[in-house]
Design an enzyme around this catalytic site. Structure first.
Site, mmCIF file in Angstrom:
data_model
loop_
_atom_site.group_PDB
_atom_site.id
_atom_site.type_symbol
_atom_site.label_atom_id
_atom_site.label_comp_id
_atom_site.label_asym_id
_atom_site.label_seq_id
_atom_site.Cartn_x
_atom_site.Cartn_y
_atom_site.Cartn_z
ATOM 1 N N HIS A 39 0.832 -1.212 0.000
ATOM 2 C CA HIS A 39 0.000 0.000 0.000
ATOM 3 C C HIS A 39 0.864 1.259 0.000
ATOM 4 O O HIS A 39 0.556 2.232 -0.671
ATOM 5 C CB HIS A 39 -0.944 0.001 1.218
ATOM 6 N N LYS A 104 -9.904 -7.921 8.231
ATOM 7 C CA LYS A 104 -10.545 -8.166 9.528
ATOM 8 C C LYS A 104 -10.326 -6.951 10.397
ATOM 9 O O LYS A 104 -9.294 -6.283 10.283
ATOM 10 C CB LYS A 104 -9.990 -9.421 10.198
#
Lengths: 188, 278
Positions: A39, A104
């Site tokens: 990222h 999550k």
């Protein structure tokens, strides 16, 4: 428990608009893996106005750093990593048309708002169920940043990968709703 | 002096690293099975059953329970009557290097700023103590990043007392919510000093689930904390439910007259620890 939606990637606005927090989905097609280091690199490229190594519009990013594939398997264990670490990067990708993120854990207010604005969803897979999740992966190849090892970007071919909708295009949050039902003390 | 060859330590640690990551302990399986019976949420029960299924797949198909095969934490007790032929630290590190490579375990250690992976899951974290006897006892504990990130340390004022400790433990679990992969096990270290409280918290996680705390004073305290953390409603995977944590473990020791150190080390449901004795 029953699956409410079978999704095939890439996803359209219409696909994600039909999803509601709490719905169970099964995803088939291509999803891209990316976690912390990948990222950071994608953001650096976007900041410099350069082309990204993977398509973003309509796509799904799975926050996962799989364990190495033993001989005869396409992938090792492949469960989700905690998503909040990708929060600083997510709005920029959502603006470019990212339709779903699988991970999550809780997302930030900014990410939840960006999902409403750009029509996208956040899906949770079962954290710590890496062996079970790997069953849904039928193909895997590294498409960028091989030197990052587990953090490289992989193109995964998945077949009915199970997940649950946590944040939908209306701004609902399954974690808040679910915990509220069972909370016997004051909230955090 | 009993002699222990470094080579046998390498092989034992390598084997333990693989076993720990592929075979969820019987104690954790049983705790998850008990949790299915306690959980009121249908979604929660479904998740707990999937975690049991996941553990069975991992064991049978020889792949890790979780892709995060952790930083290798090694609690080592060396008997005073035992002598290691070779370098103990190097042997522990070599064992981890070998196990993580041969077991197809993920290498999850990197430079703090460049984030460049060290490539072999070293360095390892070693807590060494000298004990009576002529044995070498090693607990191999792969510790995942998700639950470690949600762990906290508090230097409380002594006036905070037990009420203050309870408040901070519950607050830590509630704030962590879904992030550390509940149902969790909460390791609590009370007393010592800044770093000792953290080591106590982590060490408390070595005790098998379902076994009573050897210190009878701590038994009711653990029960009280478990009841309180399970009132948060976090539940399996943070989707709501009664079973937020499978257990609370406490280790405690005296501390400075000015302090009440408290460390809360959260352990995910994939609580992996293998004990070896050489």
């Amino acid at each position: 428990m029953d699956v409410e939606h079978h999704l095939t990637t890439p996803l359209s606005d219409k696909d994600v608009e039909s999803l509601r927090a709490g719905d169970r989905v099964a995803i088939s097609g291509i999803v891209y893996t990316a976690r912390d280091a990948a990222h950071r690199r994608l953001m650096e490229l976007m900041g410099a106005g350069k082309e990204l190594p993977i398509p973003i519009a309509g796509q799904v990013i799975y926050y996962v750093g799989p364990s190495p594939a033993p001989p005869g398997r396409v992938i090792g264990a492949a469960g989700p990593t905690t998503s909040y670490r990708m929060d600083p990067y997510a709005p920029g990708l959502l603006e470019r048309g990212l339709k779903a993120m699988i991970g999550k854990g809780k997302r930030s207010r900014e990410v939840i708002e960006a999902m409403v604005r750009y029509k996208a969803v956040y899906l949770a897979a079962i954290g710590g169920a890496g062996a079970l999740m790997a069953k849904a992966v039928i193909g895997a190849r590294v498409v960028a940043y091989e030197e990052l090892g587990p953090e490289a970007i992989r193109e995964l071919k998945v077949d009915k990968m199970p997940a649950v909708v946590v944040n939908d295009v209306l701004g609902n949050d399954l974690y808040e709703e679910g915990q509220e039902k069972y909370r016997l003390t004051e909230g955090p | 002096m009993r002699e222990i060859r470094a080579e046998s330590i390498v092989n034992a640690v390598s084997d333990a690293a693989i076993r720990a990551n592929l075979e969820l302990g019987r104690d954790v399986m049983e705790a998850l099975e008990r949790a299915v019976g306690l959980e009121e949420s249908e979604v929660g029960r479904d998740i707990l059953k999937k975690l049991l299924e996941n553990a069975r797949i991992a064991r049978e198909e020889r792949i890790p329970i979780c892709q995060d095969t952790g930083v290798a934490v090694l609690f080592v007790e060396l008997g005073r009557e035992a002598r290691v032929i070779g370098d103990l630290y190097q042997a522990l590190e070599e064992g981890v290097r070998k196990g993580y490579e041969q077991g197809f375990l993920r290498k999850s250690v990197c430079d703090p700023f460049t984030r460049k992976n060290t490539g072999d899951n070293t360095p390892v974290i070693v807590h060494l103590s000298l004990v009576p006897g002529d044995r070498l006892r090693i607990w191999m504990v792969p510790k995942g990043g998700g639950s470690e990130n949600m762990s906290r340390l508090f230097m409380l004022p002594p006036s905070a007392g037990w009420a203050g400790v309870k408040e901070k433990v519950v607050q830590t679990v509630a704030e962590a919510g879904p992030n550390p992969c509940p149902p969790t096990i909460i390791g609590v270290g009370i007393g010592g000093d800044f770093e000792q409280s953290a080591i106590l918290a982590k060490k408390s996680l070595l005790r098998p689930l379902g076994s009573p705390n050897p210190d009878p004073r701590l038994v009711p305290m653990e029960e009280e904390l478990l009841t309180d953390v399970n009132r948060t409603g976090v539940g399996p995977q943070g989707l709501g439910g009664r079973v937020t944590s499978l257990a609370v473990h406490i280790l405690m020791m005296p501390c400075h007259i000015a302090s009440l150190p408290l460390a809360v080390n959260i352990q995910c449901h994939a609580s992996r620890h293998v004990e070896i004795v050489l």
